[in-house]
Design an enzyme around this catalytic site. Structure first.
Site, PDB file in Angstrom:
ATOM      1  N   CYS A  71       0.837  -1.199   0.000  1.00 19.88           N
ATOM      2  CA  CYS A  71       0.000   0.000   0.000  1.00 19.88           C
ATOM      3  C   CYS A  71       0.883   1.264   0.000  1.00 19.88           C
ATOM      4  CB  CYS A  71      -0.898  -0.049   1.241  1.00 19.88           C
ATOM      5  SG  CYS A  71      -2.220   1.129   1.181  1.00 19.88           S
ATOM      6  N   CYS A  94      11.614  -0.471 -37.620  1.00 18.79           N
ATOM      7  CA  CYS A  94      11.341  -0.118 -36.216  1.00 18.79           C
ATOM      8  C   CYS A  94       9.921  -0.470 -35.787  1.00 18.79           C
ATOM      9  CB  CYS A  94      11.607   1.358 -35.982  1.00 18.79           C
ATOM     10  SG  CYS A  94      10.392   2.439 -36.748  1.00 18.79           S
TER      11      CYS A  94
HETATM   12  S1  SF4 Z   1       8.947   2.578 -42.701  1.00 18.31           S
HETATM   13 FE1  SF4 Z   1       9.705   3.984 -41.157  1.00 18.31          FE
HETATM   14  S2  SF4 Z   1       8.329   3.739 -39.386  1.00 18.31           S
HETATM   15 FE2  SF4 Z   1       8.014   1.970 -40.763  1.00 18.31          FE
HETATM   16  S3  SF4 Z   1       9.370   0.407 -39.950  1.00 18.31           S
HETATM   17 FE3  SF4 Z   1      10.502   1.472 -41.579  1.00 18.31          FE
HETATM   18  S4  SF4 Z   1      11.622   3.057 -40.489  1.00 18.31           S
HETATM   19 FE4  SF4 Z   1      10.051   2.348 -39.085  1.00 18.31          FE
END
Ligand code: SF4
Ligand SMILES: Cc1cc2nc3c(=O)[nH]c(=O)nc-3n(C[C@H](O)[C@H](O)[C@H](O)COP(=O)(O)O)c2cc1C
Ligand code: SF4
Length: 441
Positions: free
Chosen positions: A134, A381
């Site tokens: 808590c 990414c």
């Molecule tokens: S296009 Fe751009 S946002 Fe999409 S995975 Fe590739 S780097 Fe990343």
């Protein structure tokens, strides 16, 4: 034939769906209603010297259309007399002898611990949960997270409890600490039979723009609350993983708590090593009935995968959670857009151009907004796929042939890592980056 029953450190229950110690377990009435609805166990609202609560007590983060995405409370332990709670524990056990009734406890001195343990054992509780979590009010009085943040004190109290307890002891940990293994190990070394986590996270959910007081407002003032609900699930799962991967702590079972709402949440916690789960906020939001979806979904998952008990898949995700230095640096994915599904909303383009790697282009034509990936710039990414509002419109495609494998650790041992500011062995080489002044066009 699927068998959902669990034996959690000796505490038996017809299924792993338990209610966490909180308002839904305030009374025998609520717990009997929950058992009728399908819950297999309940951790009673923390018992101790009854408190006086403030009004109001709850705040929430409503994110866009989702109410209570995060929930926050400044409530203390039970405000009901101990004798009433004990009588009701006894009554619930009479009607539901096969369900798990666990008494959550929080007192100060060794003498009080020994006394209240005897009381709940006499009432017929199947186990004890020690509330060391808590993060408001009780910690100012030297209890709750004040104990959870001090491994030596925590270990001492677990030892006191174990001296007296004849029923299994679960130690509930506070997430308000940077390294959860420290209190986890202290609990294990103190002799706990099991661990549960997480309790709530210290938080301020918002400020009233007229009175300038944080929510929930108590006569013009407030205090930090304990954060829970869907928003805390990722933090809870990470802490669960840390404990479940530890060679010593993992010898005791772990009850997973934090943001659990659906069958999928349940499965994910089990995959990370939990062998019972506890729910508070989702029940406060939607009621006891959510257990039906949990059970149906869990059964269907187990049927599809060929599991007969939850122990068949408990912890199966753990070998796949490793340190960054062990990830394969040669693995390469890039984004691919399904132009048939694309609605031309521009979201991926904006996200990649402003927030990632300028790897998406849009044709310069008024009647065509379908983007395309600039393969040599895409670092894989994932951002575009995450922002795209159309399911499976952007997918990540594997580009390496799987023959190469090297990790940061392997490269460090081979003395093959960048060491100067313009080292050729660094990443980010060969990517096209627009000139700064292109931003003004
Ligand atoms: S296009 Fe751009 S946002 Fe999409 S995975 Fe590739 S780097 Fe990343
Ligand atoms: C209003 C409220 C009161 C709570 N009271 C207690 C308590 O008395 N004892 C305790 O151990 N945890 C208490 N908790 C914490 C919950 O048991 C649980 O650990 C936490 O809410 C995370 O689970 P959730 O995301 O499913 O809500 C309380 C939580 C809320 C929201
Ligand atoms: S975010 Fe998805 S739908 Fe929108 S433009 Fe990009 S690919 Fe098309």
């Amino acid at each position: 034939m699927i068998d959902l029953s669990v034996n959690f450190a000796g505490i038996k229950a017809p299924n792993p769906f338990w209610l966490a110690s909180a308002p839904p377990t305030n009374s025998g009435y609520q717990i009997m209603k929950a058992f009728e609805a399908g819950w297999g166990g309940a951790v009673w609202k923390t018992l101790g010297v009854p408190v006086v609560n403030v009004s109001s007590r709850y705040g929430s983060v409503n994110y866009r259309n989702t109410r209570m995405m995060g929930f926050n409370n400044i409530e203390l332990i039970t405000d009901r007399p101990l004798a009433d709670n004990l009588r009701e524990i006894e009554e619930v056990k009479k009607y539901f002898p096969d369900h798990a009734v666990i008494a959550s406890l929080m007192v100060e001195s060794k003498k009080e611990w020994h006394q209240i343990i005897k009381d709940v054992e006499n009432a017929g509780a199947d186990g004890i949960e020690l509330n060391f979590g808590c993060p408001h009010g009780m910690c100012e009085r030297g209890m709750g997270s004040a104990v959870g943040q001090e491994p030596d004190v925590l270990k001492l109290i677990v030892e006191w409890v174990k001296e007296a307890a004849k029923i299994p002891v679960i130690t509930k940990l506070s997430p308000n600490i940077s390294h959860i293994v420290d209190p986890g190990l202290a609990a294990y070394q103190g002799g706990t039979d099991a661990i549960s986590l997480i309790n709530t996270i210290k938080s301020i959910v918002g400020i009233d723009l007229d009175s300038y007081a944080p929510y929930p407002i108590v006569d013009g003032k407030s205090t930090n609350g304990g954060y829970c609900g869907p928003a805390v699930k990722p933090i809870a799962m990470h802490m669960l993983k840390d404990l479940a991967q530890h060679p010593e702590i993992s010898k005791v079972p772990i009850s997973g708590i934090g943001g659990i709402e659906t069958w999928r949440d349940v499965v994910e916690f089990i995959l990370l090593g939990a062998t019972s789960i506890q729910v508070c906020t989702a029940v406060m939001h939607y009621g006891f009935g959510i257990v039906r979806e949990m059970e149906t979904g869990l059964r269907q998952f187990m049927e599809e995968k060929g599991y007969t008990t939850i122990y068949d898949f408990a912890g199966k995700a753990l070998p796949n959670v490793t340190e960054w230095k062990h990830l394969n640096l040669e693995h390469k994915v890039i984004a691919e857009i399904n132009t048939d599904k694309c609605i031309g909303c521009d979201l991926c383009y904006i996200a990649c151009d402003d927030g990632a790697h300028q790897a998406i282009s849009i044709p310069n034509e008024a009647d065509n907004r379908i983007p395309s990936i600039i393969e040599e710039n895409c670092v894989g990414c994932n951002l575009c796929a995450l922002v795209c509002p159309v399911e499976d419109c952007i997918t990540m495609i594997k580009k390496d042939d799987g023959t190469k494998h090297s990790t940061w650790e392997e490269r460090t041992l081979a003395d093959d890592v960048p060491v100067t500011f313009d080292d050729d062995r660094a990443g980010g080489k060969g990517h096209y980056v627009p000139k700064p002044t292109d931003a003004l066009k």
